[in-house]
Design an enzyme around this catalytic site. Structure first.
Site, PDB file in Angstrom:
ATOM      1  CE  LYS A 108      -3.546   2.215   2.835  1.00 26.40           C
ATOM      2  NZ  LYS A 108      -4.512   2.048   3.924  1.00 26.40           N
ATOM      3  CD  GLU A 135       9.327  -6.082   7.205  1.00 29.09           C
ATOM      4  OE1 GLU A 135       9.060  -4.952   6.718  1.00 29.09           O
ATOM      5  OE2 GLU A 135       9.074  -6.376   8.384  1.00 29.09           O
ATOM      6  N   GLY A 169      -4.890  -2.254   5.194  1.00 28.34           N
ATOM      7  CA  GLY A 169      -4.077  -3.391   4.751  1.00 28.34           C
ATOM      8  C   GLY A 169      -4.753  -4.733   4.982  1.00 28.34           C
ATOM      9  NE  ARG A 170      -6.674  -4.237  11.044  1.00 29.78           N
ATOM     10  CZ  ARG A 170      -6.022  -3.097  11.157  1.00 29.78           C
ATOM     11  NH1 ARG A 170      -4.886  -2.911  10.523  1.00 29.78           N
ATOM     12  NH2 ARG A 170      -6.506  -2.107  11.885  1.00 29.78           N
ATOM     13  CD  GLU A 214      -2.061  -5.054  11.782  1.00 32.01           C
ATOM     14  OE1 GLU A 214      -0.846  -5.260  11.874  1.00 32.01           O
ATOM     15  OE2 GLU A 214      -2.654  -5.099  10.693  1.00 32.01           O
ATOM     16  CG  HIS A 255      -3.918 -35.849  16.649  1.00 30.89           C
ATOM     17  ND1 HIS A 255      -4.080 -37.131  17.124  1.00 30.89           N
ATOM     18  CD2 HIS A 255      -4.938 -35.638  15.781  1.00 30.89           C
ATOM     19  CE1 HIS A 255      -5.140 -37.674  16.531  1.00 30.89           C
ATOM     20  NE2 HIS A 255      -5.680 -36.793  15.730  1.00 30.89           N
ATOM     21  CE  LYS A 270       5.186  -1.143   8.696  1.00 33.43           C
ATOM     22  NZ  LYS A 270       4.314  -0.636   7.643  1.00 33.43           N
TER      23      LYS A 270
HETATM   24  C1  G6Q Z   1      -2.569  -4.039   7.994  1.00 30.48           C
HETATM   25  C2  G6Q Z   1      -1.361  -3.372   8.442  1.00 30.48           C
HETATM   26  C3  G6Q Z   1      -0.067  -4.024   7.997  1.00 30.48           C
HETATM   27  C4  G6Q Z   1       0.313  -3.692   6.567  1.00 30.48           C
HETATM   28  C5  G6Q Z   1       1.762  -4.120   6.335  1.00 30.48           C
HETATM   29  C6  G6Q Z   1       2.215  -3.882   4.912  1.00 30.48           C
HETATM   30  O1  G6Q Z   1      -3.678  -3.631   8.201  1.00 30.48           O
HETATM   31  O2  G6Q Z   1      -1.406  -2.040   8.117  1.00 30.48           O
HETATM   32  O3  G6Q Z   1      -0.106  -5.423   8.140  1.00 30.48           O
HETATM   33  O4  G6Q Z   1      -0.537  -4.325   5.665  1.00 30.48           O
HETATM   34  O5  G6Q Z   1       2.604  -3.435   7.227  1.00 30.48           O
HETATM   35  O6  G6Q Z   1       2.109  -2.545   4.570  1.00 30.48           O
HETATM   36  P1  G6Q Z   1       2.254  -2.086   3.075  1.00 30.48           P
HETATM   37  O7  G6Q Z   1       1.156  -2.687   2.281  1.00 30.48           O
HETATM   38  O8  G6Q Z   1       2.193  -0.596   3.087  1.00 30.48           O
HETATM   39  O9  G6Q Z   1       3.590  -2.593   2.595  1.00 30.48           O
END
Ligand code: G6Q
Length: 546
Positions: A206, A212, A267-268, A353, A384, A512
């Site tokens: 996003k 990462e 994001g989620r 989250e 199990h 971060k």
């Molecule tokens: C989700 C969070 C988080 C996010 C990641 C990746 O709701 O905001 O999990 O999706 O940190 O972020 P980017 O899509 O900006 O790389």
């Protein structure tokens, strides 16, 4: 806003709790032959059975009063209408618009978001057709065989979970891979299995700044360049899913290879947006559209059904009862579907989250518990492993059992065994086994009295442990969409009742920022001094190894 504890219905529920302490689920079922009929409901392709919870009709009524008092209906409408309910980021929350039909209309700051959504869906449809038909070619002219989604968190877990869940719908010959971790082993293991001539990378971010993802994206780029791809031909191997046009351009991805989305997609909650491109590539755009349609069915139900027959609301209220009144601090998710084995991890992020917050929307400290710990594994595997604790541990942990009536395979016998285990576990958690039952069983086996006395406590189960069961006809793109939307709205309702902003994630940001600082210390010659002695010590040791 008024704290939850100050609401009239919260106090009424607290008084009601005194009687609930003496209930046993077995008695509640014995007293009411209609209990399953009254405490289950069907919507779309899903059935929710919430009858194995320690509730009565009165508990439910009091919980519904709480939902009304906390403004669930008003907040629900505000979300659907595009109000900026994510107040700490001043954003609307419109993942529901991502699955709205083409003829819907929703203006946000004067812009028709539905038209924007469908323009990107059209772009995704055209692109998936080109890749799946072999029209899209790599730098040597060969068709694409491997697609690598590079993203993390919300830009990874959603598409990864859905691609895995819809495995039977995937196109043979097109391999999907997901890379998220900054640990180079993640990318390295995938690159090992891919051919640079026929691999397409999707950079899903996003913000297009996440450490990462950007590090993995740059390493993927280097790998292609080292394997005969020219700078100019990189464009055949990279597409981006993002809201950050400038950063995508700076990375070198052509504007026509960028699939945009918007700041009102969390994001989620983003698997329904361009972030779902890997899903559309794996299972075809028509199946992706069915996935959206399944979610839309749940959106319509959630928006219009009265609270007392509203599936996400009921699931949320039972959770509130377990969390805030019965004191259950955790929720276990048990999909009895191997293809849904990532669902617990997906729901863990969605729930934890969103509602892992300790202040209300106005900044005041919460006086009650908020989001529970969410975890789990696919059944029957979990049985199990950790189910022992669910049955006999000192904590009571409610479980959501999720199953499908029809299998996505033709192997005889397996599915009945799977369903039998699923139903048996919820029955066993509820029923337990009394010491009396254990004793008489052992007596019937001729075991001597001293041994019976010694073993009976270990073989006794208290029972009375709550669970929900969610049944779908079969795990299809449509039912999966409906199921995920059910949980999204459940989390929303609980967030409204707790009074938190379910749509920010400041806790993620802190890590971060600190990681960036430590990373530069690890790579510089100077001794780290800005931390506590533990962090300084660990950084100093690591510097000697790097
Ligand atoms: C989700 C969070 C988080 C996010 C990641 C990746 O709701 O905001 O999990 O999706 O940190 O972020 P980017 O899509 O900006 O790389």
């Amino acid at each position: 806003m008024q704290p939850l504890t100050a609401s009239t219905s919260f106090s009424a529920l607290q008084s009601h709790l005194a009687s609930a302490k003496n209930w046993h689920l077995l008695d509640l079922f014995a007293q009411d032959s209609q209990r399953f009929a009254d405490m289950s409901l069907k919507t779309g392709d899903l059935l929710l059975d919430y009858s194995k919870n320690l509730i009565t009709a009165e508990t439910l009524q009091l919980l519904l009063n709480l939902a009304h008092e906390r403004g669930v209906e008003e907040q629900r409408e505000a979300m659907f209408a595009g109000a900026k309910i994510n107040t700490t980021e001043n954003r609307a929350v419109l993942h529901t618009a991502l699955r709205a039909p083409r003829d819907a209309r929703l203006l946000l700051d004067g812009q028709d978001v539905i038209a924007d959504v469908h323009a990107v869906l059209d772009q995704m449809r055209a692109f998936t057709q080109r890749v799946r038909s072999g029209q899209w070619r790599g730098h040597t002219g060969a068709a694409i065989t491997d697609i690598v989604n590079i993203g993390i968190g919300g830009s990874d877990l959603g598409p990864r979970t859905v691609c895995q869940a819809l495995r039977p719908f995937a196109q043979p010959g097109l391999q999907l891979h997901f890379v998220s971790n900054v640990d180079g082993c993640d990318l390295d293991a995938v690159l090992f299995r891919c051919n640079p001539e026929t691999t397409l990378f999707i950079i899903a971010s996003k913000t297009f700044t996440t450490l990462e993802t950007m590090m993995n994206a740059h390493s993927a780029r280097d790998w292609l360049l080292q394997h005969g791809c020219t700078e100019a031909a990189l464009t055949r191997h990279f597409v981006a899913l993002s809201t950050n046009t400038a950063a995508v351009k700076a990375f070198g991805i052509a504007p026509e290879n960028m699939f945009p989305f918007w700041d009102w997609v969390g994001g989620r909650y983003s698997v329904w947006s361009a972030i779902g491109l890997s899903v559309a590539l794996a299972v075809g755009f028509d199946h992706f559209a069915e996935f959206l349609q399944g979610a839309h069915t749940m959106d319509q139900h959630f928006r219009s059904a009265p609270l007392e027959s509203n599936m996400p609301v009921l699931l949320a209220l039972v959770g509130i009862w377990n969390r805030n009144f019965l004191g259950c601090s955790s929720l276990s998710i048990a999909p009895y579907l191997q293809d849904l084995r990532l669902l617990p991890a997906f729901l863990q992020q969605l729930d934890m989250e969103s509602n892992g917050k300790s202040v209300a929307r106005d900044g005041a400290a919460l006086e009650t518990a908020s989001g529970p710990l969410v975890w789990g594994q696919a059944g029957t595997n979990g049985q199990h492993a950790y189910f022992q604790l669910l049955h006999q541990g000192t904590d009571v942990i409610p479980v959501d059992f999720i199953a499908a009536l029809k299998p996505q395979h033709k192997l005889p016998g397996h599915h009945a065994a799977l369903l039998a285990n699923c139903f048996a576990q919820s029955e066993a958690l509820m029923r337990g086994k009394s010491t009396e039952e254990v004793r008489s069983e052992m007596q019937a086996q001729g075991i001597d009295p001293a041994q019976i006395a010694a073993l009976a406590p270990h073989r006794t189960f208290a029972g009375n442990r709550p669970s929900n069961t969610i049944l779908m006809d079969a795990l299809t793109p449509k039912t999966l969409g409906t199921l995920i939307a059910l949980y999204e709205h459940k989390v929303f309702v609980q967030g409204v009742i707790w009074g938190v902003n379910s749509f920010d994630q400041w806790g993620v940001e802190l890590g971060k920022v600190l990681a960036q600082k430590i990373q530069s210390e690890l790579l510089s010659a100077a001794r780290p001094q800005q931390h506590d002695s533990s962090t300084n010590g660990l950084v100093a040791i690591a510097k000697t190894a790097l």
